[in-house]
Design an enzyme around this catalytic site. Structure first.
Site, short mmCIF file in Angstrom:
data_model
loop_
_atom_site.label_atom_id
_atom_site.label_comp_id
_atom_site.label_asym_id
_atom_site.label_seq_id
_atom_site.Cartn_x
_atom_site.Cartn_y
_atom_site.Cartn_z
CG ASN A 133 -0.29 -0.07 2.52
OD1 ASN A 133 0.77 0.54 2.74
ND2 ASN A 133 -0.89 -0.79 3.47
NE ARG A 134 -1.14 7.47 -0.90
CZ ARG A 134 -1.33 8.25 -1.97
NH1 ARG A 134 -0.34 8.99 -2.43
NH2 ARG A 134 -2.50 8.29 -2.58
CE LYS A 135 2.17 3.80 8.48
NZ LYS A 135 1.29 3.63 9.68
CD GLU A 136 2.17 -2.63 3.41
OE1 GLU A 136 1.80 -3.40 4.31
OE2 GLU A 136 1.86 -2.77 2.20
CG ASP B 74 -5.64 -10.77 4.31
OD1 ASP B 74 -4.42 -10.65 4.15
OD2 ASP B 74 -6.20 -10.70 5.42
#
Length: 484
Positions: A205-208, A275
């Site tokens: 995701n963006r944060k990751e 998931d």
């Protein structure tokens, strides 16, 4: 994707086998009512009404796959306690399920308990001890996972940083998947993405992505630049960045970034959405869809589960909900045809094909299409483009343009898909679709039916349907010309 394309994918799902390796967790939801504050401390007092369990982490990926009808091979490790035994039973006995859940006596099964009142999560209590696999458990799991590569269409690696996906396990599985031509998809965690090197797809995701890159990515241009740099560095086939309410951004080697718009649904709880994305991608790719189409399916699936409380699964009915059934939805882009044909073949569906100009639809056309549809499960109609009709019929034809003709055909219940072709004959369409049945009107002979020898070559049928006397577009045009 159109409703009929999704229906074709749903039909193919039971023939897709997906292996899932990763961190298995137990999710418990405690439901109750809060009507007062506890007397001994200023905290809400939950009066417990019920408790439910389901698999979480990589187990939730397996749950989603089972809901979508795919065959699953669950691979992971649990501790020796009751929670681990429950997880093992659950994941290996789901419909279409199987696999190997290793019991590691040195491991504690991660458990997440969510306290919910009035549909809202109040508190989460985690029970876990961070620890890697013991050498014996790692060896057992690796052997089972490598064995599963010979039986699966897609490998999904669900990393929750709980120690199951050790560096050795990742390296061996990714190498084995590449050697067998099995796409390996990773839902990542943590800062060290080096262990995902060579995967077919990674889905941060963006944060990751920001954590790994060490810089903020507030706009799509920055997301694309950071993602492409990471993709190239790790020799990944593709990177799919999840952008929450902005949708997704697909970055494939040698292709321009592809934005996938978010579905307009209220975000209620994002638990388990990653998931669901991983599971939907696995089914779609395993059924033969190209990655951009698979990402569209995954995006729609994510839009469903974020509207629910807690860890949830998605079903095909959820994905079809809200899709229109307008005639235009039956018009298939030529580029989608190979994937659709592969999906229908995989689902063992009997495909019927016919073709024509269908200019000024008349009862003879309707009779032909109705009888053709009765010969199989899906009827695909090849429609001559305007340019093709002019070459065949002269400059005064067609009377109706290709878009209008496609709309009229799509309005018939007998027709499942319409695809426009610009060639003089549908030979290439037929070779792409490989229909079980090729249908033409009774004014043809099998010797004059384009594609008949090819269809016969692999055991298909060629059927000539009797024409309706006095019904033809040409005769209709002549009668109109004769009117005052």
């Amino acid at each position: 994707m159109t409703p009929r394309e999704l229906a074709a994918l749903a039909a193919a799902a039971p023939s897709v086998t997906v292996a899932v390796v990763g961190d298995l967790m137990l999710d418990e939801t405690w439901l109750g009512e809060v009507s007062r504050v506890a007397p001994e401390a200023p905290v809400p007092l939950l009066s417990l009404g019920s408790m439910s369990r389901r698999a979480g982490g990589a187990g939730n990926v397996v749950e989603n796959l089972a809901s979508l009808g795919a065959r699953t091979i669950a691979l992971g490790a649990v501790g020796p306690e009751e929670e681990g035994a429950w997880l093992s039973r659950r994941l290996t006995t789901l419909p279409g399920g199987g696999g190997t859940v290793v019991v590691d006596p040195h491991r504690t099964t991660p458990v997440k308990r969510r306290m919910v009142s009035d549909g809202r999560q109040m508190l989460r209590v985690d029970q876990e001890i961070a620890a890697g696999l013991s050498p014996a458990a790692e060896e057992e799991l690796l052997a089972a996972a490598l064995g599963a590569l010979g039986a699966c269409d897609v490998l999904l690696l669900s990393d929750y940083a709980k120690g199951t996906l050790t560096p050795r396990l990742m390296e061996r599985l990714l190498a084995g998947a590449r050697a067998r031509g099995v796409p390996a998809l990773v839902d990542p965690k943590g800062r060290d993405y080096g262990r995902y090197r060579g995967a077919a797809l990674v889905t941060p995701n963006r944060k990751e992505l920001e954590v790994v890159a060490g810089t903020a990515a507030r706009d799509l241009g920055t997301v694309a630049a950071l993602g492409e740099a990471l993709r190239a560095e790790l020799a990944l086939g593709a990177l799919l960045v999840k952008l929450s309410d902005e949708g997704m951004l697909l970055l494939e080697e040698g292709k321009a970034p592809r934005r996938i718009a978010a579905r307009a649904r209220e975000v209620f709880d994002v638990t388990g959405a990653g998931d669901t994305v991983l599971a939907a991608l696995g089914v779609a790719l395993g059924a033969g869809l190209p990655l951009p189409d698979a990402a569209e399916v995954a995006n729609r699936a994510a839009g469903v589960v974020v509207g629910r409380t807690g860890t949830a699964s998605v079903r095909w009915a959820d994905l079809l909900d809200g899709l229109s059934l307008a005639p235009a939805d039956k018009l298939l882009e030529r580029s989608h045809l190979p994937a659709l044909a592969a999906t229908l073949r995989r689902a063992h569906r009997r495909v019927v094909f016919t073709n024509g100009c269908f200019d000024l639809l008349h009862p003879g056309h309707v009779a032909l299409l109705t009888q053709a549809r009765r010969l199989g499960d899906f009827l695909v109609v090849g429609l001559n483009s305007d340019a093709s009709v002019r070459r065949l019929k002269g400059p005064a034809r067609p009377i109706l343009g290709e878009h209008d003709r496609a709309q009229v055909l799509g309005g018939l219940d007998a027709v499942d898909f319409v695809v426009v072709f610009d060639e003089d004959t549908p030979e290439e369409l037929i070779r792409t679709i490989r229909p079980n049945v090729l249908v033409k009107g009774g004014d043809y002979t099998e010797a004059t039916v384009v594609g008949a020898p090819f269809v016969r070559s692999y055991g298909g049928e060629v059927v000539l349907v009797p024409t309706v006397p006095g019904r033809s577009t040409t005769s209709m045009v002549e009668r109109m010309k004769g009117e005052p």
